[in-house]
Design an enzyme around this catalytic site. Sequence first.
Site, short mmCIF file in Angstrom:
data_model
loop_
_atom_site.label_atom_id
_atom_site.label_comp_id
_atom_site.label_asym_id
_atom_site.label_seq_id
_atom_site.Cartn_x
_atom_site.Cartn_y
_atom_site.Cartn_z
N SER A 71 -5.16 3.82 3.25
CA SER A 71 -3.88 3.46 2.63
C SER A 71 -4.06 3.36 1.12
O SER A 71 -5.03 3.92 0.58
CB SER A 71 -3.36 2.15 3.23
N ASN A 72 -3.18 2.69 0.43
CA ASN A 72 -3.28 2.58 -1.02
C ASN A 72 -2.67 1.26 -1.50
O ASN A 72 -2.16 0.48 -0.70
CB ASN A 72 -2.63 3.78 -1.70
N GLU A 73 -2.68 1.06 -2.80
CA GLU A 73 -2.33 -0.23 -3.42
C GLU A 73 -0.84 -0.46 -3.63
O GLU A 73 -0.46 -1.45 -4.23
CB GLU A 73 -2.99 -0.33 -4.80
N SER A 74 0.01 0.47 -3.19
CA SER A 74 1.43 0.32 -3.47
C SER A 74 1.97 -1.04 -2.99
O SER A 74 1.79 -1.41 -1.83
CB SER A 74 2.21 1.45 -2.80
N ALA B 293 4.53 5.50 -1.62
CA ALA B 293 3.20 6.04 -1.91
C ALA B 293 2.66 6.61 -0.60
O ALA B 293 1.93 5.94 0.13
CB ALA B 293 2.30 4.94 -2.45
#
Length: 217
Positions: A25-28, A91
Site C-alpha cells: 500500500s502507500n502513505e495516502s 493513490a
Amino acid sequence: MSKKLTFLILSGPTKEYIDPVRYISNESSGKMGLALAGYAVKKGYKVIFISGGVKKYPKRVELVKVTTALEMLKASKFNLQRADIIISVAAVADYRPAKFQKHKIKKSGNSILLKLKKNPDIVKYCGENKSDQVVVGFALETQNLLTNAKLKLKSKKLDLIVANGRDSFGYDKTTVHLMSSDSIIKIENRSKKFIAGKIIDETVRIFENIKSFKKNA
Ligand code: C5P
C-alpha cells in the site's frame, strides 16, 4: 432550476494483498479526498465517494468502501454514468501481487521473489469513457512536475489535472498547479480545504462551459 450536480470522488490508498496478513500500500491519508467531499457537500452537490482504507470518511455522501484497485475500478465503472464530475485523488497501487497466496507465506531462504502485475488505470478508464462529463486526476511527481502532469492530462484524457510535489502526502498545507489544456493556475502553500474549494469550483466552471458549448453547437 438546474439539476443538482453529482460528483464521483475516488480517494484513499488501495491495499493489494500478498497473503492473508500482508499487503502492498502507500502513505495516502485521504485528506484531500475528505476536503473535496466536504466542500462539495457544503455547496449542495451530491457526492458518491469511493474510498480505500483511511482513518476518516466524509459525512453526507454515498460511501462505497473498497480495498483493492480492482474493486475501486468495479465501483467506478458501476457509478461512472451517475456522475457529472469525476475526481480521482486516490493513490491507486500501480502493481498488485500476480498471485494471492491463500496461506501466510512461511519464512524460508535468504530472499524470495514477489511477482507483481500492473493494475488498471482507473481515472484513464473514466477519461476514455466519459460523455459530457468532467474528469479530473492528480499527479504527484518528485521531478519534472509540470511536464509529467501535462503528459498525464493528455494520455488519460482528463479535463483537469492537479499537479503537486512529494510534500503533499499527509500534510495539511500544500502547493498545487491546476492544469487544463489551455491554462495553469498556481495555488501556493494553502490548506487542502482551501485548495479543495478551488478545485471543485473550477470543475463546475469547466462542466458549465461544456454544457453551454454543446447547447450552442
Ligand atoms: O499515473 P499516476 O499514478 O501518477 O496518475 C495519478 C492519477 O491517476 C491520480 O488521479 C490517480 O488517482 C489516478 N490513477 C488511477 N489508477 C491507477 C493509477 C493512478 O486512477 N492505476
